[in-house]
Each structure stands twice: as structure tokens, then as C-alpha cells.
Design a protein around this motif. Sequence first.
Motif, PDB file in Angstrom:
ATOM      1  N   HIS A  28       0.842  -1.197   0.000  1.00  0.00           N
ATOM      2  CA  HIS A  28       0.000   0.000   0.000  1.00  0.00           C
ATOM      3  C   HIS A  28       0.881   1.252   0.000  1.00  0.00           C
ATOM      4  O   HIS A  28       0.670   2.181  -0.802  1.00  0.00           O
ATOM      5  CB  HIS A  28      -0.915  -0.052   1.241  1.00  0.00           C
ATOM      6  N   SER A  29       1.880   1.293   0.877  1.00  0.00           N
ATOM      7  CA  SER A  29       2.718   2.494   0.973  1.00  0.00           C
ATOM      8  C   SER A  29       3.598   2.672  -0.267  1.00  0.00           C
ATOM      9  O   SER A  29       3.851   3.798  -0.692  1.00  0.00           O
ATOM     10  CB  SER A  29       3.569   2.472   2.245  1.00  0.00           C
ATOM     11  N   GLN A  30       4.055   1.568  -0.863  1.00  0.00           N
ATOM     12  CA  GLN A  30       4.839   1.677  -2.101  1.00  0.00           C
ATOM     13  C   GLN A  30       3.984   2.247  -3.231  1.00  0.00           C
ATOM     14  O   GLN A  30       4.436   3.109  -3.986  1.00  0.00           O
ATOM     15  CB  GLN A  30       5.393   0.310  -2.514  1.00  0.00           C
ATOM     16  N   ILE A  31       2.741   1.775  -3.340  1.00  0.00           N
ATOM     17  CA  ILE A  31       1.836   2.265  -4.391  1.00  0.00           C
ATOM     18  C   ILE A  31       1.578   3.752  -4.187  1.00  0.00           C
ATOM     19  O   ILE A  31       1.630   4.540  -5.137  1.00  0.00           O
ATOM     20  CB  ILE A  31       0.516   1.463  -4.413  1.00  0.00           C
ATOM     21  N   THR A  32       1.319   4.144  -2.957  1.00  0.00           N
ATOM     22  CA  THR A  32       1.055   5.547  -2.652  1.00  0.00           C
ATOM     23  C   THR A  32       2.262   6.411  -3.010  1.00  0.00           C
ATOM     24  O   THR A  32       2.129   7.468  -3.629  1.00  0.00           O
ATOM     25  CB  THR A  32       0.684   5.716  -1.160  1.00  0.00           C
TER      26      THR A  32
END
Length: 195
Positions: A25-29
Motif C-alpha cells: 500500500h505504501s509503495q503504491i502511494t
Amino acid sequence: MGSRASTLLRDEELEEIKKETGFSHSQITRLYSRFTSLDKGENGTLSREDFQRIPELAINPLGDRIINAFFPEGEDQVNFRGFMRTLAHFRPIEDNEKSKDVNGPEPLNSRSNKLHFAFRLYDLDKDDKISRDELLQVLRMMVGVNISDEQLGSIADRTIQEADQDGDSAISFTEFVKVLEKVDVEQKMSIRFLH
């Protein structure tokens, strides 16, 4: 959480991208934030020119070939999902992924998909073979004018001679895979993305 990037990406879209690419999730964001900073037209897509502003691609001798890999045939724009799909080829294979569901789709960052991606960088005319001329063009991109045409020709001839198993004077994907069987493609074709 309340960052601009996470508010522009719908939760269901984020989950689909996470499932398809394996990014967290944080990588995508974080990558969405980078995507929007590159999107000079502010239209939710990137052009080839947007990619050429990335310093690492601008100085990479294969930068244009890598940039082209982001664009589907005949397209001159790529949306965020397509951007993530291509980047997923460079995501390192985690230990827990090596025993993934054998019935599910093969992850984009699998050895096989990384090899297909690399093969396509050489297969300039997309005929599923790497010819001597294609190999010469890519070698010339990589070494510039530092090596004579005669030396490059010799390297290309030797490479094809060693790889070509069926005598057609070209390298098929199967032959490409065989040549690289002892190469740590998973490590060499990986970029560390922050978690």
C-alpha cells in the motif's frame, strides 16, 4: 494517510494494483506521488517526454528501449496502472513469494517475466527472435562509439554462435533463457522500492 496521492487513488483501485503487482500500500502511494509529479500535462497519464525527464533514464544507454516498454503497441500515453504493471517487473522477489499459489497467475516479477521483459528490449522488430542486426543495434546503444563496428560485429557473431541452438542465426526466447540460466536475473533486474 491523508496525502494527496492516497485521496486520488480509490481504495478498490489501490487493492487491485496491490494484488496485480505485489507492491505494498505504501509503495503504491509513494509511486503514485512520483507518477503525478512526472505527469506534466496533469491528465493522469505519462508521455514519453515525461519519462525522458527522469535523470536515470536520460543517461541510461537503453533508456529509450526501457521507456518504450511502458507503452502498449500504438499508444503514446500510459496510465498509472500500466506504469505500475511495468515497474512490477523490477520488484525484487521476496522469500515468501517463492512458494506462491501455483494455480494463480505468475507474478509480474517472476524470473520468466523478467526474462521476457529483457528479451523484448533486444527484439526490436518484435518477431520473437534477436537477429544479428538487433543485437548490434543494442550493443551500439550500450557502448556508444567506444568500440569499433568491427569489434561489435565480432561480439554479436560470437554471442549468436554461442546461443543459437537451432541454426537459424538468431536467438529465440528459449535460447535466450538457456544462455541466462546461470545468471541471477532476479537480482540484476530488481530495484529496491522503499516499503
